[in-house]
Design a protein around this motif. Structure first.
Motif, PDB file in Angstrom:
ATOM      1  N   GLY A   2       0.580  -1.236   0.028  1.00 22.28           N
ATOM      2  CA  GLY A   2       0.043   0.133  -0.009  1.00 22.28           C
ATOM      3  C   GLY A   2       0.778   1.235   0.212  1.00 22.28           C
ATOM      4  O   GLY A   2       0.195   2.525  -0.017  1.00 22.28           O
ATOM      5  N   PHE A   3       2.068   1.237   0.047  1.00 24.33           N
ATOM      6  CA  PHE A   3       3.020   2.311   0.127  1.00 24.33           C
ATOM      7  C   PHE A   3       3.168   3.266  -1.287  1.00 24.33           C
ATOM      8  O   PHE A   3       3.652   4.344  -0.903  1.00 24.33           O
ATOM      9  N   PHE A   4       3.081   2.728  -2.385  1.00 26.24           N
ATOM     10  CA  PHE A   4       3.625   3.229  -3.418  1.00 26.24           C
ATOM     11  C   PHE A   4       3.225   2.529  -4.989  1.00 26.24           C
ATOM     12  O   PHE A   4       3.012   1.217  -4.622  1.00 26.24           O
ATOM     13  N   GLN A   5       3.314   3.375  -6.017  1.00 25.77           N
ATOM     14  CA  GLN A   5       3.241   2.330  -7.103  1.00 25.77           C
ATOM     15  C   GLN A   5       4.556   2.444  -7.990  1.00 25.77           C
ATOM     16  O   GLN A   5       5.366   3.477  -8.083  1.00 25.77           O
ATOM     17  N   THR A   6       4.993   1.335  -8.247  1.00 27.18           N
ATOM     18  CA  THR A   6       6.461   1.515  -8.981  1.00 27.18           C
ATOM     19  C   THR A   6       6.002   1.471 -10.597  1.00 27.18           C
ATOM     20  O   THR A   6       5.444   0.708 -10.962  1.00 27.18           O
ATOM     21  N   LEU A   7       6.900   2.282 -11.170  1.00 29.94           N
ATOM     22  CA  LEU A   7       6.840   2.508 -12.757  1.00 29.94           C
ATOM     23  C   LEU A   7       8.169   2.344 -13.200  1.00 29.94           C
ATOM     24  O   LEU A   7       8.903   2.416 -12.616  1.00 29.94           O
ATOM     25  N   SER A   8       8.197   1.626 -14.416  1.00 34.17           N
ATOM     26  CA  SER A   8       9.442   1.620 -15.188  1.00 34.17           C
ATOM     27  C   SER A   8       9.551   3.292 -15.804  1.00 34.17           C
ATOM     28  O   SER A   8       8.592   4.031 -15.694  1.00 34.17           O
ATOM     29  N   TRP A   9      10.877   3.520 -15.945  1.00 30.94           N
ATOM     30  CA  TRP A   9      11.215   4.801 -16.484  1.00 30.94           C
ATOM     31  C   TRP A   9      10.483   5.266 -17.726  1.00 30.94           C
ATOM     32  O   TRP A   9      10.042   6.493 -18.159  1.00 30.94           O
ATOM     33  N   GLU A  10      10.197   4.360 -18.514  1.00 31.96           N
ATOM     34  CA  GLU A  10       9.442   4.381 -19.881  1.00 31.96           C
ATOM     35  C   GLU A  10       8.006   4.874 -19.519  1.00 31.96           C
ATOM     36  O   GLU A  10       7.388   5.603 -20.386  1.00 31.96           O
ATOM     37  N   ASN A  11       7.613   4.644 -18.332  1.00 37.98           N
ATOM     38  CA  ASN A  11       6.216   4.967 -18.041  1.00 37.98           C
ATOM     39  C   ASN A  11       6.074   6.295 -16.936  1.00 37.98           C
ATOM     40  O   ASN A  11       5.294   6.327 -16.199  1.00 37.98           O
ATOM     41  N   ALA A  12       7.171   6.807 -16.810  1.00 38.40           N
ATOM     42  CA  ALA A  12       7.282   8.180 -15.861  1.00 38.40           C
ATOM     43  C   ALA A  12       6.128   9.306 -16.079  1.00 38.40           C
ATOM     44  O   ALA A  12       5.963  10.032 -15.394  1.00 38.40           O
ATOM     45  N   ASP A  13       5.783   8.900 -17.331  1.00 40.35           N
ATOM     46  CA  ASP A  13       4.685  10.019 -17.783  1.00 40.35           C
ATOM     47  C   ASP A  13       3.220   9.703 -17.510  1.00 40.35           C
ATOM     48  O   ASP A  13       2.496  10.357 -17.902  1.00 40.35           O
ATOM     49  N   THR A  14       2.986   8.454 -16.679  1.00 41.55           N
ATOM     50  CA  THR A  14       1.581   7.992 -16.326  1.00 41.55           C
ATOM     51  C   THR A  14       0.623   9.066 -15.897  1.00 41.55           C
ATOM     52  O   THR A  14      -0.351   9.231 -16.006  1.00 41.55           O
ATOM     53  N   TYR A  15       1.373  10.099 -14.976  1.00 38.26           N
ATOM     54  CA  TYR A  15       0.557  10.831 -14.126  1.00 38.26           C
ATOM     55  C   TYR A  15       0.813  12.286 -14.584  1.00 38.26           C
ATOM     56  O   TYR A  15       1.853  12.954 -14.708  1.00 38.26           O
ATOM     57  N   ASP A  16      -0.346  13.212 -14.730  1.00 37.80           N
ATOM     58  CA  ASP A  16      -0.182  14.514 -14.889  1.00 37.80           C
ATOM     59  C   ASP A  16       0.239  15.440 -13.418  1.00 37.80           C
ATOM     60  O   ASP A  16      -0.583  15.149 -12.650  1.00 37.80           O
ATOM     61  N   MET A  71      16.860  13.363 -15.040  1.00 39.05           N
ATOM     62  CA  MET A  71      16.977  14.212 -16.065  1.00 39.05           C
ATOM     63  C   MET A  71      17.551  13.183 -17.426  1.00 39.05           C
ATOM     64  O   MET A  71      17.113  13.599 -18.548  1.00 39.05           O
ATOM     65  N   LYS A  72      18.305  12.555 -17.015  1.00 38.53           N
ATOM     66  CA  LYS A  72      18.958  11.462 -18.184  1.00 38.53           C
ATOM     67  C   LYS A  72      17.974  10.432 -18.628  1.00 38.53           C
ATOM     68  O   LYS A  72      18.243   9.914 -19.561  1.00 38.53           O
ATOM     69  N   LYS A  73      16.729  10.239 -17.924  1.00 40.74           N
ATOM     70  CA  LYS A  73      15.607   9.492 -18.308  1.00 40.74           C
ATOM     71  C   LYS A  73      14.824  10.449 -19.291  1.00 40.74           C
ATOM     72  O   LYS A  73      14.206  11.110 -18.836  1.00 40.74           O
ATOM     73  N   PRO A  74      14.843   9.983 -20.678  1.00 42.63           N
ATOM     74  CA  PRO A  74      13.773  10.968 -21.534  1.00 42.63           C
ATOM     75  C   PRO A  74      12.468  11.266 -21.338  1.00 42.63           C
ATOM     76  O   PRO A  74      12.084  12.148 -21.245  1.00 42.63           O
ATOM     77  N   THR A  75      11.839   9.969 -20.885  1.00 38.72           N
ATOM     78  CA  THR A  75      10.551  10.536 -20.341  1.00 38.72           C
ATOM     79  C   THR A  75      10.297  11.221 -19.348  1.00 38.72           C
ATOM     80  O   THR A  75       9.241  12.199 -19.187  1.00 38.72           O
ATOM     81  N   PHE A  76      11.210  11.213 -18.297  1.00 36.78           N
ATOM     82  CA  PHE A  76      11.051  12.292 -17.246  1.00 36.78           C
ATOM     83  C   PHE A  76      11.504  13.511 -17.446  1.00 36.78           C
ATOM     84  O   PHE A  76      10.580  14.489 -17.269  1.00 36.78           O
ATOM     85  N   ALA A  77      12.380  13.748 -18.441  1.00 37.59           N
ATOM     86  CA  ALA A  77      12.785  15.027 -18.735  1.00 37.59           C
ATOM     87  C   ALA A  77      11.907  15.937 -19.589  1.00 37.59           C
ATOM     88  O   ALA A  77      11.940  17.088 -19.421  1.00 37.59           O
ATOM     89  N   LYS A  78      10.869  14.968 -20.255  1.00 42.59           N
ATOM     90  CA  LYS A  78       9.902  15.692 -20.976  1.00 42.59           C
ATOM     91  C   LYS A  78       8.542  15.958 -20.483  1.00 42.59           C
ATOM     92  O   LYS A  78       7.457  16.492 -20.800  1.00 42.59           O
ATOM     93  N   LEU A  79       8.541  15.557 -18.923  1.00 39.13           N
ATOM     94  CA  LEU A  79       7.420  15.996 -18.395  1.00 39.13           C
ATOM     95  C   LEU A  79       7.105  17.467 -18.173  1.00 39.13           C
ATOM     96  O   LEU A  79       7.963  18.271 -17.980  1.00 39.13           O
ATOM     97  N   PRO A  80       5.786  17.939 -18.325  1.00 41.39           N
ATOM     98  CA  PRO A  80       5.468  19.325 -18.331  1.00 41.39           C
ATOM     99  C   PRO A  80       5.997  19.919 -17.202  1.00 41.39           C
ATOM    100  O   PRO A  80       6.765  21.234 -17.026  1.00 41.39           O
TER     101      PRO A  80
END
Length: 342
Positions: free
Chosen positions: A261-275, A294-303
């Protein structure tokens, strides 16, 4: 020395089976100068409790302790030590992350002077039982993420450790920060601490808390980064986030929470799951730094990241009025710079 480290330590308290799968490590030597018996570090600061006076305390395990005298020689997990220190109690020993690889002080230990305490262990599953016995402690204090399980007390040696001195457990999971702080305040008072500075710090905490409602239009995502995973926290489980949401902050709650119940694990490819308009990142030593994430492309592109609305989150601020005043004032200052992105 290195050992398994939990990337969001509180996360994995409820999912201990995941720990073996994690690859992050932290280094430390578990050092610290021993405090001489009878020194200020060996008794509560400003203690006014008569030495012959009995002591009782009921902890969050519903365990009532009844001792012939007020405990003076206290050993505490670093989070507990940081809270007690701010209330005026001076532990003689600590365990858990307190010293960085370069010899500096780990932020988790708060205002504790690590040159005046004995370090019994600096990483997960490390606890020097022989040193602990040599300290002749009167009491051990630790937080709990799972009721009955003292944080950072190793399973392999817990029976021996609990035979050496009585223990106090303070529950974190599902509690609000004010509840946890109140428990540490009550414990510190029972130990005879002078409570210097408490009213001022409490007023600062309350003032900063009131300001959080000004940012209710911001959607906030609270995260921790690991080498191969991106963790989204589940707000109801954490005292600090319960406090933030109760004060009006809109913190994203993950849709699919992992076991425990503590957290949800995502892959870095899915780092844009939540706005989110704002991202608050875990600042502890075992979590990835912003430049690494920031070296993770999906994370770096988050708004929020592109907008520069990525701010630090002190994920284990000391549970004291001082600790939370500092944490909340810093958060308010950062949120004041942010704006909704839609």
């Amino acid at each position: 020395m290195s050992g398994p480290v939990l990337p969001r330590r509180g996360f994995l308290a409820g999912a201990a089976g995941l720990a073996a799968a994690l690859t992050l490590a932290a280094c430390g030597d578990g050092g610290g100068e021993a405090a001489p018996a009878g020194s200020p570090a060996g008794s509560p600061a400003g203690s006014g409790a008569p030495s012959g006076q009995g002591w009782t305390f009921t902890d969050d395990r519903d365990k009532k302790l009844d001792l012939p005298k007020v405990p003076a020689r206290i050993v505490a997990q670093v989070g507990a030590a940081a809270a007690l220190w701010d209330f005026g109690v001076r532990p003689i020993g600590v365990f858990g992350p307190h010293k960085l690889a370069d010899g500096g002080k780990d932020p988790q230990v708060g205002n504790v002077d690590i040159t005046k305490v004995t370090g019994l262990g600096n990483v997960w599953d490390e606890f020097n039982v022989e040193q602990y016995i040599a300290l002749q402690p009167d009491l051990l204090v630790s937080s709990m993420y799972v009721k009955g399980t003292l944080w950072y007390v190793p399973e392999k040696s817990k029976d021996t450790i609990e035979q050496v001195a009585p223990t106090v457990g303070v529950m974190l999971t599902g509690k609000s920060a004010t509840e946890v702080i109140g428990t540490y305040e009550r414990l510190a008072q029972s130990l005879g601490a002078d409570m210097a500075g408490v009213p001022e710090a409490k007023a600062r905490m309350e003032a900063a808390t009131a300001k959080l409602a000004e940012f209710k239009n911001l959607k906030v995502l609270m995260v921790s980064g690991g080498a191969d995973a991106f963790w989204i926290v589940n707000p109801p489980e954490y005292p600090d986030i319960v406090h933030l949401t109760s004060a009006g902050l809109d913190v994203v709650k993950p849709d699919k929470v992992d076991d425990g119940g503590f957290f949800q694990t995502l892959s870095w490819e899915n780092a844009d799951t939540y706005d989110a308009d704002v991202i608050l990142y875990d600042t502890r030593t075992q979590a990835l730094k912003p430049e690494e994430m920031m070296k993770k492309p999906t994370f770096a592109k988050l708004p929020a990241v592109e907008a520069g609305q990525l701010y630090p989150w002190n994920a284990e601020a000391p549970f004291s009025y001082q600790g939370y005043a500092d944490f909340l004032e810093g958060l308010v200052a950062n949120l004041a710079k942010a704006k909704p992105l839609k």
